[in-house]
Design an enzyme around this catalytic site. Structure first.
Site, PDB file in Angstrom:
ATOM      1  N   HIS A  13      24.955  86.995  41.935  1.00 22.62           N
ATOM      2  CA  HIS A  13      24.619  86.725  43.332  1.00 22.62           C
ATOM      3  C   HIS A  13      24.075  87.999  43.978  1.00 22.62           C
ATOM      4  CE1 HIS A  13      24.674  84.775  47.212  1.00 22.62           C
ATOM      5  NE2 HIS A  13      25.153  85.895  47.695  1.00 22.62           N
ATOM      6  N   ASP A  57      23.140  79.305  46.314  1.00 17.46           N
ATOM      7  CA  ASP A  57      22.921  77.939  45.835  1.00 17.46           C
ATOM      8  C   ASP A  57      22.018  77.953  44.603  1.00 17.46           C
ATOM      9  OD1 ASP A  57      20.568  78.734  46.976  1.00 17.46           O
ATOM     10  OD2 ASP A  57      20.300  76.975  48.252  1.00 17.46           O
ATOM     11  N   CYS A  90      19.583  82.281  45.106  1.00 20.64           N
ATOM     12  CA  CYS A  90      19.837  83.510  45.866  1.00 20.64           C
ATOM     13  C   CYS A  90      18.910  84.655  45.453  1.00 20.64           C
ATOM     14  CB  CYS A  90      21.296  83.923  45.762  1.00 20.64           C
ATOM     15  SG  CYS A  90      21.839  84.395  44.113  1.00 20.64           S
TER      16      CYS A  90
END
Length: 410
Positions: free
Chosen positions: A397, A184, A187
């Site tokens: 990510h 979101d 991370c």
């Protein structure tokens, strides 16, 4: 003369390339376990890896409710003058706005996680409606065998899929399991802080400082532009209120770190971390504290450089960007957007590491078989800095490897 004189000069316009992607570091500075080097074409390679993964969605998509995000929407950067009367003069802001999107990106789910299909998104929405409580949101998923995870994620026979499997095999020589991190735009914070708390055995020196909780008040007394700091979901608040809230966040960070570090039993420590990262209100409060610590560190580095003192090379790169030529712009154009419209860029991973005084070791799977496969942030850490380990497939990510194991032949 104040070291910050000249912060408010008008920044240079962004290059044409910025119309296609977010502002990136001119030169990516990283150090690897084998040698010091300057990485190049980081974002190009990362985008290629992510794009290749999307091409194989029919092969690798699995039934997960929470999926990695690292959602790097393409943006144009436009200049917008500060209109608040307390804003510094001549300090132009670069405000990210959505650019023209491709047919795929402009789908009705373009605002959702780029790595999830429509069914997964709908299942998450249903689950959130059923629970209606942040307590059940999985910020950090349960452990999973790292090679089992790899086989489910990367079933294709493309060069990228093969490289990813090789990368996971290398990681599996050191770690047995993986825990997926909720994506979101927080991370990087979530993965780093979770790992740091999971292995904390004492309170860091910088958290023991008597002046630690006075940072918001002290910085505001020197730099009026900090009035433009934005809290998550609380834009437009007066700085007096924001200062008090940030102070509370810093107190919370010290309290949680102290409590968890005093737990001796590994299982109890892990349970305490899991519990903390299921409490959304406290969790996001800690991320706001980390962002403010990054701003404080950036100011210290900027002042040190202007006064002729030695600073790490990443600091030069941090302030070489058109959108962050000084701490004021860094706050407006980057830190204020973390968790809202974007995550941490590569050079900001260095800043996070310096703020926490931790070495962040990252397995960059798309860089397998190169000298950049294992990267350290910072590239010249202090010997007594603890080390936390993350995994990334695309530099956007991050997940975390857990359960260190002896090296084995796969």
């Amino acid at each position: 003369m104040d070291n910050l004189q000249g912060w408010m000069t008008e920044p240079t316009s962004l290059s044409a390339g910025a119309e296609e992607k977010k502002e990136s570091v001119p030169t990516q500075l990283v150090k690897h376990t084998n040698e010091v080097g300057v990485a190049s074409e980081e974002l190009v390679s990362a985008n290629a890896a992510a794009g290749q993964k999307e091409q194989n969605t029919s092969e690798i998509r699995q039934d997960y409710v929470y999926r990695s995000s690292g959602r790097p929407e393409k943006r144009d950067m436009i200049k917008s003058p500060v209109t608040d009367q307390d804003a510094p003069r001549n300090c132009e802001l670069y405000v990210p706005v959505a650019s023209n999107r491709s047919a795929v990106e402009s789908s009705e789910e373009s605002e959702e996680d780029m790595y999830r299909d429509e069914e997964e998104i709908e299942r998450e929405k249903i689950l959130l409606c059923e629970t209606n409580s942040s307590e059940y949101k999985l910020s950090v998923s349960p452990e999973m065998d790292i090679m089992e995870y790899c086989r489910k994620e990367w079933r294709g026979n493309t060069p990228v899929a093969k490289r990813m499997r090789k990368g996971y095999e290398a990681v599996a020589q050191k770690f047995a399991s993986i825990r997926r991190i909720r994506g979101d735009n927080y991370c990087a914070f979530r993965a780093t802080l979770f790992q740091a708390l999971s292995q904390a055995s004492q309170l860091p020196r910088w958290l023991q400082s008597e002046d630690f909780t006075m940072l918001p008040e002290n910085l505001l007394s020197k730099y009026d532009w900090i009035k433009q700091w934005q809290l998550k979901q609380k834009p437009g608040k007066k700085m007096g209120e924001i200062s008090d809230e940030i102070k509370e966040y810093l107190i919370l960070l010290r309290k949680k770190w102290k409590n968890i570090s005093e737990i001796k039993d590994p299982l109890e420590k892990q349970e305490a971390c899991d519990k903390l990262f299921k409490n959304e209100e406290e969790e996001y409060s800690l991320y706001e504290a980390l962002k403010f610590l990054m701003l404080n560190t950036a100011i210290e580095l900027y002042n040190a450089d202007k006064s002729g003192r030695r600073v790490p090379v990443f600091s030069w790169l941090l302030f070489a960007r058109d959108t962050s030529s000084n701490p004021c712009q860094l706050m407006h154009n980057h830190l204020n957007h973390i968790g809202h419209s974007g995550g941490l860029e590569q050079v900001e991973m260095f800043l996070l590491a310096y703020a926490l005084q931790y070495t962040i070791q990252v397995y960059r799977l798309y860089k397998y078989s190169t000298d950049e496969f294992i990267t350290l942030y910072p590239n010249d850490p202090e010997e007594d800095w603890p080390v936390v380990t993350l995994i990334t497939e695309d530099d956007r990510h991050y997940n975390i490897p857990v359960r260190m194991c002896q090296e084995t032949m796969l």
